[in-house]
Design a protein around this motif. Structure first.
Motif, PDB file in Angstrom:
ATOM      1  N   GLY A  60      -3.485   2.952  -2.874  1.00  0.00           N
ATOM      2  CA  GLY A  60      -2.248   2.221  -2.684  1.00  0.00           C
ATOM      3  C   GLY A  60      -1.681   1.596  -3.939  1.00  0.00           C
ATOM      4  O   GLY A  60      -0.568   1.063  -3.918  1.00  0.00           O
ATOM      5  N   ILE A  61      -2.422   1.658  -5.045  1.00  0.00           N
ATOM      6  CA  ILE A  61      -2.055   0.937  -6.269  1.00  0.00           C
ATOM      7  C   ILE A  61      -1.900   1.907  -7.432  1.00  0.00           C
ATOM      8  O   ILE A  61      -2.647   2.891  -7.554  1.00  0.00           O
ATOM      9  CB  ILE A  61      -3.112  -0.136  -6.586  1.00  0.00           C
ATOM     10  N   GLY A  62      -0.966   1.628  -8.311  1.00  0.00           N
ATOM     11  CA  GLY A  62      -0.788   2.431  -9.514  1.00  0.00           C
ATOM     12  C   GLY A  62      -0.509   3.886  -9.185  1.00  0.00           C
ATOM     13  O   GLY A  62       0.347   4.205  -8.361  1.00  0.00           O
ATOM     14  N   THR A  69      -4.754   2.558   2.900  1.00  0.00           N
ATOM     15  CA  THR A  69      -5.925   2.144   3.667  1.00  0.00           C
ATOM     16  C   THR A  69      -5.600   0.823   4.343  1.00  0.00           C
ATOM     17  O   THR A  69      -4.537   0.241   4.126  1.00  0.00           O
ATOM     18  CB  THR A  69      -7.177   1.955   2.773  1.00  0.00           C
ATOM     19  N   ASP A  70      -6.547   0.331   5.150  1.00  0.00           N
ATOM     20  CA  ASP A  70      -6.331  -0.961   5.803  1.00  0.00           C
ATOM     21  C   ASP A  70      -6.741  -2.138   4.915  1.00  0.00           C
ATOM     22  O   ASP A  70      -6.681  -3.284   5.341  1.00  0.00           O
ATOM     23  CB  ASP A  70      -7.076  -1.023   7.143  1.00  0.00           C
ATOM     24  N   GLY A  71      -7.168  -1.859   3.697  1.00  0.00           N
ATOM     25  CA  GLY A  71      -7.553  -2.913   2.766  1.00  0.00           C
ATOM     26  C   GLY A  71      -9.010  -3.312   2.856  1.00  0.00           C
ATOM     27  O   GLY A  71      -9.509  -4.018   1.972  1.00  0.00           O
ATOM     28  N   ALA A 190       4.882  -2.718  -8.514  1.00  0.00           N
ATOM     29  CA  ALA A 190       6.274  -3.094  -8.325  1.00  0.00           C
ATOM     30  C   ALA A 190       6.934  -2.461  -7.106  1.00  0.00           C
ATOM     31  O   ALA A 190       7.965  -2.953  -6.644  1.00  0.00           O
ATOM     32  CB  ALA A 190       7.085  -2.758  -9.571  1.00  0.00           C
ATOM     33  N   THR A 191       6.375  -1.386  -6.569  1.00  0.00           N
ATOM     34  CA  THR A 191       6.959  -0.819  -5.363  1.00  0.00           C
ATOM     35  C   THR A 191       6.535  -1.651  -4.152  1.00  0.00           C
ATOM     36  O   THR A 191       5.468  -2.273  -4.158  1.00  0.00           O
ATOM     37  CB  THR A 191       6.508   0.630  -5.155  1.00  0.00           C
ATOM     38  N   PRO A 192       7.333  -1.675  -3.102  1.00  0.00           N
ATOM     39  CA  PRO A 192       6.945  -2.445  -1.909  1.00  0.00           C
ATOM     40  C   PRO A 192       5.591  -2.032  -1.353  1.00  0.00           C
ATOM     41  O   PRO A 192       4.787  -2.886  -0.950  1.00  0.00           O
ATOM     42  CB  PRO A 192       8.084  -2.143  -0.927  1.00  0.00           C
ATOM     43  N   THR A 196       2.245  -4.512  -1.241  1.00  0.00           N
ATOM     44  CA  THR A 196       1.577  -4.779   0.030  1.00  0.00           C
ATOM     45  C   THR A 196       0.130  -4.327  -0.007  1.00  0.00           C
ATOM     46  O   THR A 196      -0.762  -5.014   0.520  1.00  0.00           O
ATOM     47  CB  THR A 196       2.328  -4.086   1.180  1.00  0.00           C
ATOM     48  N   ALA A 197      -0.153  -3.192  -0.620  1.00  0.00           N
ATOM     49  CA  ALA A 197      -1.529  -2.716  -0.717  1.00  0.00           C
ATOM     50  C   ALA A 197      -2.406  -3.727  -1.448  1.00  0.00           C
ATOM     51  O   ALA A 197      -3.555  -3.956  -1.065  1.00  0.00           O
ATOM     52  CB  ALA A 197      -1.569  -1.371  -1.439  1.00  0.00           C
ATOM     53  N   GLY A 198      -1.853  -4.345  -2.480  1.00  0.00           N
ATOM     54  CA  GLY A 198      -2.610  -5.362  -3.203  1.00  0.00           C
ATOM     55  C   GLY A 198      -2.906  -6.572  -2.348  1.00  0.00           C
ATOM     56  O   GLY A 198      -4.034  -7.082  -2.322  1.00  0.00           O
ATOM     57  N   PHE A 199      -1.918  -7.049  -1.616  1.00  0.00           N
ATOM     58  CA  PHE A 199      -2.130  -8.218  -0.762  1.00  0.00           C
ATOM     59  C   PHE A 199      -2.997  -7.875   0.452  1.00  0.00           C
ATOM     60  O   PHE A 199      -3.733  -8.738   0.952  1.00  0.00           O
ATOM     61  CB  PHE A 199      -0.785  -8.788  -0.318  1.00  0.00           C
ATOM     62  N   ASP A 200      -2.936  -6.631   0.909  1.00  0.00           N
ATOM     63  CA  ASP A 200      -3.789  -6.221   2.025  1.00  0.00           C
ATOM     64  C   ASP A 200      -5.272  -6.318   1.680  1.00  0.00           C
ATOM     65  O   ASP A 200      -6.113  -6.493   2.568  1.00  0.00           O
ATOM     66  CB  ASP A 200      -3.462  -4.788   2.454  1.00  0.00           C
TER      67      ASP A 200
END
Length: 283
Positions: A60-62, A69-71, A190-192, A196-200
């Motif tokens: 989900g990142i980079g 994933t669900d984080g 920077a993408t939505p 969100t993946a980072g905060f998840d």
């Protein structure tokens, strides 16, 4: 390191770099928040003469932004395992910083291809001193990041300013992360979907904690590292983390401090960090 490439796993593509060194065991590197595989660049140069160095972007990142994933660290570990099977990596040393360290912890409890593991400055959900650390007001962002939608609303478009709030205070003043690198990290989130993946990753902490508390004993030798300048600011000491891991069933745990570093060890002091890891691997 080579340019970024991808490996196909269920649900999408996982991005990674690979030194393709023909000698030594593979060294698998997992970054933390809010970073990418680029945080390992300096350490990878040091390790490449003796190891095949593989550094992943978390799902989900980079460059792994298309993979969802669900984080939970358990699901991310499963994705990682699938990727390594596809890459033909039979045995490896796993090194994770921050969130990446949480993934490594899950991985070594579920898969048998970890020769050794190293966790850099990570608090393992559900494992002592998790509850004590969570009560520390300095970690206010754990709860903020876990709030549905709100962090995306407030941080979107301000990623660099927000991330710098963590980079600068949590880095040794003589070894600050360059602004150019910080801008790269901000762009990677920077993408939505990536934000969100980072905060998840934080929203999954309750599930991670419940999962980790149920894990059985683990015999994989584990090195736990923290920054020497960071541990002094913590409400706990190094032995507290080592003892917590041991009580949780990790049967071969050692712990050490990396000098001239606070939290971002591989970037603040790549030489000292690699020295500690290399000694652990070869002992």
């Amino acid at each position: 390191m080579t340019s970024t490439r991808t490996v196909t796993v269920a649900g999408g593509q996982l991005a990674y770099t690979d030194s393709e060194s023909p000698v030594g065991p593979a060294l698998v590197l997992l970054h933390g928040w809010p970073q990418t595989h680029g945080c390992w660049d300096q350490l990878a140069v040091l390790a490449a003469p003796t190891h095949r160095v593989i550094a992943f972007d978390l799902p989900g990142i980079g460059d792994s932004a298309g993979l969802h994933t669900d984080g939970t660290k358990h699901q991310i570990a499963a994705v990682l395992h699938e990727a390594l099977v596809a890459l033909g990596v039979a045995k490896a040393v796993f090194v994770g910083h921050d969130i990446g360290g949480m993934v490594v912890y899950d991985y070594i409890h579920h898969y048998d291809n970890a020769a050794r593991a190293v966790i850099l400055d990570a608090i393992i959900p559900g494992i002592d001193p998790w509850d004590q650390v969570m009560a520390n007001p300095r970690l206010w962002h754990f709860a903020f990041h876990a709030t549905p939608s709100l962090p995306e609303t407030l941080v979107r478009g301000r990623e660099l300013a927000y991330f710098s709030h963590f980079f600068d205070p949590l880095t040794h003043p003589d070894h600050l992360i360059p602004q150019a690198r910080q801008k790269d990290y901000a762009a990677a989130y920077a993408t939505p979907a990536a934000l969100t993946a980072g905060f998840d990753l934080y929203r999954a902490f309750p599930a991670d904690s419940e999962h980790n508390r149920k894990l059985k004993a683990c015999t994989t030798p584990l090195l736990y590292l923290r920054g020497a300048h960071g541990i002094g600011k913590a409400t706990t000491n190094l032995s507290t983390y080592r003892d917590g891991l041991a009580v949780a069933g990790n049967q071969a745990v050692t712990a050490a401090l990396v000098p001239d570093s606070v939290h971002y060890l591989p970037e603040e002091n790549p030489v000292g960090t690699w020295r500690a890891i290399s000694q652990f691997i070869t002992d």
